[in-house]
Design an enzyme around this catalytic site. Structure first.
Site, PDB file in Angstrom:
ATOM      1  N   LYS A   1       0.816  -1.210   0.000  1.00 11.80           N
ATOM      2  CA  LYS A   1       0.000   0.000   0.000  1.00 11.80           C
ATOM      3  C   LYS A   1       0.851   1.261   0.000  1.00 11.80           C
ATOM      4  CE  LYS A   1      -4.387  -1.879   1.168  1.00 11.80           C
ATOM      5  NZ  LYS A   1      -5.562  -1.913   2.058  1.00 11.80           N
TER       6      LYS A   1
ATOM      7  N   ARG B   1      -3.345 -10.632   4.546  1.00  6.45           N
ATOM      8  CA  ARG B   1      -3.772 -10.602   3.145  1.00  6.45           C
ATOM      9  C   ARG B   1      -2.658  -9.954   2.328  1.00  6.45           C
ATOM     10  NH1 ARG B   1      -6.411  -7.077  -0.417  1.00  6.45           N
ATOM     11  NH2 ARG B   1      -7.892  -8.094  -1.847  1.00  6.45           N
TER      12      ARG B   1
END
Length: 339
Positions: free
Chosen positions: A279, A314
């Site tokens: 991210k 994840r």
């Protein structure tokens, strides 16, 4: 009144006599930090907590999609989208999607999360029919090729229902059914576990100056309320997973605050899922504008979460993450690792 109790977590192989297990997993704690909206934080011994609060922190978590929550689990990301921020367009064809999923399973992924609508910041809405066209084929073909548990990453109840029919066994709703109120009904009627995630607004606008009164406690309260909505719809509490939603309507400082304090969410009594892989904040801190260059930072974040007892990670980079987990667990002397 809500008691916000953040366990001060350790994972050393040597546990003091007064230590209590965190969710019957690989971590433990002796003390907790009590947080408040209107008073300074204070540290107390775990044994001083109200019994119901201590029970939620220590009780075993039920299996999710056949996977035991007493050990860390890797969820492999399979985006069948043209516009996901890291791997959009790579796995659109069914054969390519299944091949990638099987590769991730070989690398150590215990669960595959299939998504047909990008939820990156600024992403446009995908119509239901188009999302179905993207996800049903890969899920059906993967189910024929492997018995790996499959999660469907969707906000839409119709997509969720048809994905379950095609072979998915878990729901992952980034809107925590604020987008579609029928999602908990689908989970209840199918008996499928469901992950509920916090997001501030819609993907298209969520990064437009996100603000909170208290990001940590606001998100805790949101997830607690969403859990109760799911339970009221008939979803068993032990089939609910929570995700604080790193990057979904959060600044870099919001993300860091959530990560530093992520053990607080064990107080909800549900397994925690963390999706921070590749991210933007990792690129900003780690000098990696290109998402494909964020492997080291992603693994670092995953290991930090592991040390806080987070049960499901994840990730895009399944091999590197699983290798790091296995080494860490072996070094702390966890049973079944390093033999």
């Amino acid at each position: 009144m809500t008691v916000y109790a953040r366990p001060i977590v350790m994972d050393d192989a040597v546990r003091p006599d007064g230590a209590v297990p965190l969710a019957e997993g690989w971590c433990w704690f002796e003390n907790v930090e009590l947080l408040s909206r209107d008073a300074p934080a204070q540290v107390i011994a775990a044994k001083e907590l109200p019994l119901d609060v201590l029970d939620r922190l220590t009780q075993p978590r039920g299996s999710i999609a056949t996977l035991a929550m007493g050990a860390p689990q890797v969820m492999g990301i399979l985006n069948v989208t043209p516009d996901s921020f890291s791997d959009g367009g790579k796995h659109n064809a069914v054969d390519a999607a299944v091949a990638r999923a099987l590769q991730m399973v070989k690398e150590g992924a215990a669960l595959i999360d299939v998504g047909g609508e990008s939820t990156r910041p600024g992403a446009a809405f995908v119509p239901e029919d188009e999302e179905l066209q993207r996800v049903v084929g890969p899920i059906s073909s993967l189910r024929q090729a492997s018995d790996v548990p499959i999660s469907i990453d969707t906000r839409k109840s119709v997509v969720a229902t048809k994905a379950l029919g095609a072979g998915a066994s878990m729901l992952n709703d980034v809107s925590a059914f604020t987008f579609n109120a029928d999602m908990p009904v689908v989970a209840a009627e199918s008996d499928a576990p469901i992950c509920i995630m916090h997001a501030l607004g819609d993907p298209k606008t969520m990064q437009d100056a996100p603000t909170y009164d208290n990001v940590l406690l606001d998100i805790y309260d949101f997830l607690a309320e969403r859990i109760e909505v799911a339970v009221a719809a008939g979803v068993a509490r032990d089939r609910i997973v929570v995700d604080p939603g790193i990057g979904f309507g959060k600044t870099q400082e919001h993300n860091l605050t959530l990560l530093r304090n992520i053990s607080l969410f064990h107080g909800l009594g549900c397994p925690i899922l963390l999706g921070a892989s590749r991210k933007r904040f990792i690129g900003a801190i780690g000098n990696a504008p290109d998402a494909s260059d964020r492997l080291g930072g992603s693994v670092s974040v995953a290991l930090f979460a592991l040390r806080q007892g987070v049960q499901i990670l994840r990730v895009h980079d399944t091999f590197a993450t699983k290798q790091a987990i296995d080494l860490h667990m072996a070094m702390i002397g966890a049973p079944g690792y390093g033999a």
